[in-house]
Design a protein around this motif. Sequence first.
Motif, mmCIF file in Angstrom:
data_model
loop_
_atom_site.group_PDB
_atom_site.id
_atom_site.type_symbol
_atom_site.label_atom_id
_atom_site.label_comp_id
_atom_site.label_asym_id
_atom_site.label_seq_id
_atom_site.Cartn_x
_atom_site.Cartn_y
_atom_site.Cartn_z
ATOM 1 N N GLN A 117 -11.183 43.165 -2.402
ATOM 2 C CA GLN A 117 -11.093 42.336 -3.244
ATOM 3 C C GLN A 117 -12.927 42.727 -2.833
ATOM 4 O O GLN A 117 -13.656 42.637 -4.657
ATOM 5 N N ALA A 118 -13.567 42.795 -2.631
ATOM 6 C CA ALA A 118 -14.851 42.532 -2.199
ATOM 7 C C ALA A 118 -15.290 43.964 -2.848
ATOM 8 O O ALA A 118 -16.077 44.193 -3.467
ATOM 9 N N LYS A 119 -14.723 45.152 -2.286
ATOM 10 C CA LYS A 119 -15.532 46.314 -3.125
ATOM 11 C C LYS A 119 -14.846 46.452 -3.871
ATOM 12 O O LYS A 119 -15.580 47.053 -4.742
ATOM 13 N N GLU A 120 -13.596 46.248 -4.624
ATOM 14 C CA GLU A 120 -13.036 46.303 -5.398
ATOM 15 C C GLU A 120 -14.335 45.816 -7.333
ATOM 16 O O GLU A 120 -14.303 45.934 -8.298
ATOM 17 N N ALA A 121 -14.085 44.268 -6.319
ATOM 18 C CA ALA A 121 -15.513 43.990 -6.927
ATOM 19 C C ALA A 121 -16.862 44.952 -7.836
ATOM 20 O O ALA A 121 -17.354 44.241 -8.130
ATOM 21 N N GLU A 122 -18.021 45.087 -6.210
ATOM 22 C CA GLU A 122 -18.610 45.362 -5.649
ATOM 23 C C GLU A 122 -18.631 46.415 -7.148
ATOM 24 O O GLU A 122 -19.663 47.150 -7.739
ATOM 25 N N THR B 230 -16.702 47.352 -9.378
ATOM 26 C CA THR B 230 -16.018 46.845 -11.330
ATOM 27 C C THR B 230 -17.616 46.602 -11.290
ATOM 28 O O THR B 230 -18.093 46.775 -12.401
ATOM 29 N N GLU B 231 -18.801 45.839 -10.906
ATOM 30 C CA GLU B 231 -19.774 44.882 -10.781
ATOM 31 C C GLU B 231 -20.746 46.501 -10.995
ATOM 32 O O GLU B 231 -21.158 47.005 -12.196
ATOM 33 N N LYS B 232 -20.685 47.423 -10.791
ATOM 34 C CA LYS B 232 -21.618 48.501 -10.261
ATOM 35 C C LYS B 232 -20.545 49.733 -12.203
ATOM 36 O O LYS B 232 -21.818 49.969 -12.323
#
Length: 481
Positions: free
Chosen positions: A286-291, A293-295
């Motif tokens: 989820q942290a990777k996906e959030a990162e 997604t943010e990028k």
Amino acid sequence: MNAIVAIITVIVAIILFTSIAYVKAPPNRAAIITGLLKEPRILRGKAGFKIPFFERVDWLEVGQMDISVETEEFIPTSDFINIQVDAIAQVSIDVENGMDIAMRNFLNKNMDEIKTSIAKTLQGNLREIIGTMELKNICQNKAEFSKQVKENAEEDIANLGISIISFNVQNIKDKENLISDLGIDNREKIRKSASIAKADSLKEVSINQAKADNESNTAEIESQTEIAKRENELAIKRAELKTEEDKAKARADATYDIESQRVRKDLEKATQEAEIAKREKEIELQAKEAEVTEKKLDAEIKKKADADRYAEEMKAEAELFKRKKEAEADLFEKEKEAEAIKKKGEAEADAIRMKGIAEAEAMDKKAEAMKKYGEAAILEMLIGVLPDIAKAVAEPISSISDVKIIGSGSQGVSDISGNVPIVMAQVMETVKEATGVDLQDIIHANTYDAKVNRKVEITGSVPIKEQLVGTADPKENADSK
């Protein structure tokens, strides 16, 4: 060039000579070349040449021929029984020993003629052999009969240049059906022998069947006893095995329960660890996906902003270019319009100037004419003006649509129409008071009474001219100014 023509001619000649002179003979046909030599040349299964116009080629079939041989009528045997026989013979030209004879007998003959000649010879030999044998021998020994016919015919056939490959009798028949009767005795003997053999066979079959049944019963009893023993032993063995199996099963069940508990505990522990690891992975994911997604959002927003900015810049440039072109077009149109207005004003000014000059010249000429003609001109002008005055006075009367008469002293419509002269007189009086010009005096000045009795004279033509010019057409005066 001549050498080429010569070579082509030689090649064509060789081809023509080859096509005419070259002879090829297959294995089943013989080419007989005759002409220049005493002995003919024979080609079979090979090729050769003949000399055109001096030698000729004839063909002879040397392959196998099937000849049908049949006695045309019934022939008596040695025991005086009339029979009819048909056979088939395979023959061919005797290439090794009888080629010369065959050439003399059959050259240039077709196949049917050759077969007919050979068949007649074989029929004669067949008749001879039939007459030397009894019917029974002929029927029982067809092979011997065929052999004798073949041997008897070989010498005669050899004289024709033919060799016999084989001779086989196919059918024999007689008038009285004696051949069929000869088989009755044999058929009955065979039938009797067959019945006896059948009875003996059935008897032996019954004895053997009884023996087989007895032996089968004994074997079956022994087999059943043995089976019972074996089944008893099998039951005991099964019980023992069942006991051992139950014990082993109980031990296995206990072991299984213990092992199951251990495995379950291990499984639960492994499941919990796997769940913890799974959650940790999910949190990390989820942290990777959030990162990501943010990028991705940053990239999309930046990309969209760049695209919008570029689009606005292009739009502004397009608007600026459009306004610039429109301003240039408007300026061009205004310049053209100003130039057109300028040219139009110049043209109108020239026209007005020319018109003023023309009108001034016309007025000068008109004044000169009136000065020259004096009273006649004035009178002419007055007379010309009077109808217009009368028309102007009568126009209000013509617009009256309905007249109502009140009072007995009135003459009706005639009173209204009689007002026209009165109004005209009033107009003349008004002109006299406003301008000092007496139209009536001018008109009466030319009458007899004015000339003789009253001695009226009109002077001051210039002032009259000026008054007439000033009052006749104010518009013309304005234009001339």
